[in-house]
Write a protein that holds these residues in place. Structure first.
Motif, PDB file in Angstrom:
ATOM      1  N   PHE A 112       0.942  -1.285   0.079  1.00 34.27           N
ATOM      2  CA  PHE A 112      -0.112  -0.082   0.010  1.00 34.27           C
ATOM      3  C   PHE A 112       0.678   1.163   0.121  1.00 34.27           C
ATOM      4  O   PHE A 112       2.055   1.142   0.212  1.00 34.27           O
ATOM      5  CB  PHE A 112      -0.947  -0.023   1.235  1.00 34.27           C
ATOM      6  N   ARG A 115      -4.384   6.460   2.317  1.00 31.85           N
ATOM      7  CA  ARG A 115      -3.700   5.215   1.923  1.00 31.85           C
ATOM      8  C   ARG A 115      -4.273   4.444   0.895  1.00 31.85           C
ATOM      9  O   ARG A 115      -5.395   4.202   0.860  1.00 31.85           O
ATOM     10  CB  ARG A 115      -3.399   4.266   3.347  1.00 31.85           C
ATOM     11  N   PHE A 145      -4.427   1.013  -2.127  1.00 33.80           N
ATOM     12  CA  PHE A 145      -3.908  -0.115  -2.479  1.00 33.80           C
ATOM     13  C   PHE A 145      -3.010  -0.040  -3.567  1.00 33.80           C
ATOM     14  O   PHE A 145      -3.355   0.742  -4.645  1.00 33.80           O
ATOM     15  CB  PHE A 145      -5.220  -1.092  -2.794  1.00 33.80           C
ATOM     16  N   SER A 180      -7.166  -2.313   2.960  1.00 30.85           N
ATOM     17  CA  SER A 180      -5.746  -2.172   4.272  1.00 30.85           C
ATOM     18  C   SER A 180      -6.338  -2.574   5.453  1.00 30.85           C
ATOM     19  O   SER A 180      -5.541  -3.263   6.162  1.00 30.85           O
ATOM     20  CB  SER A 180      -5.250  -0.832   3.917  1.00 30.85           C
TER      21      SER A 180
END
Length: 122
Positions: free
Chosen positions: A37, A45, A47, A106
């Protein structure tokens, strides 16, 4: 328990390449799915890529065709080969581990490294 340490980040010009590594501790590393990530300044954040315990891979649309994720279970290491880098790839890159199937969310991951900075200059 799995501990993860990322390395390989740095400063590179647009169009260049970097290979990130995610070194893991733990005897059961081979049974974990691993995700990469990234978090760019001021952004959430996101992927990048995942690899299953059987080395099935998945990529975000933003990196597909430029990035390859792979794993070497004998070395307890997952790699992220990044080519044709763009300034928008600038971010802190994190690897994460979870048991079972890989996921692009995540929040599904249990273990995280501290990240490695990737900066792409134009």
């Amino acid at each position: 328990q799995v501990q993860l340490v990322e390395s390989g980040g740095g400063l590179v010009q647009a169009g260049g390449s970097l290979r990130l590594s995610c070194a893991a501790s733990g005897r059961t590393f081979s049974s974990y799915a691993i995700g990469w990530f990234r978090r760019a300044p001021g952004k959430e954040r996101e992927f990048v890529a995942t690899i299953s315990r059987y080395s099935s891979t998945s990529y975000s649309d933003s990196v597909k065709g430029r990035v390859t994720i792979s794993r070497d279970n004998a070395k307890n290491t997952v790699y992220l080969q990044m080519n044709s880098l763009k300034p928008e790839d600038t971010a802190v890159y994190y690897c994460a581990a979870k048991p079972g199937y890989p996921r692009t969310d995540s929040r599904e991951y249990n273990y995280w490294g501290r990240g490695t900075q990737v900066t792409v200059s134009s």
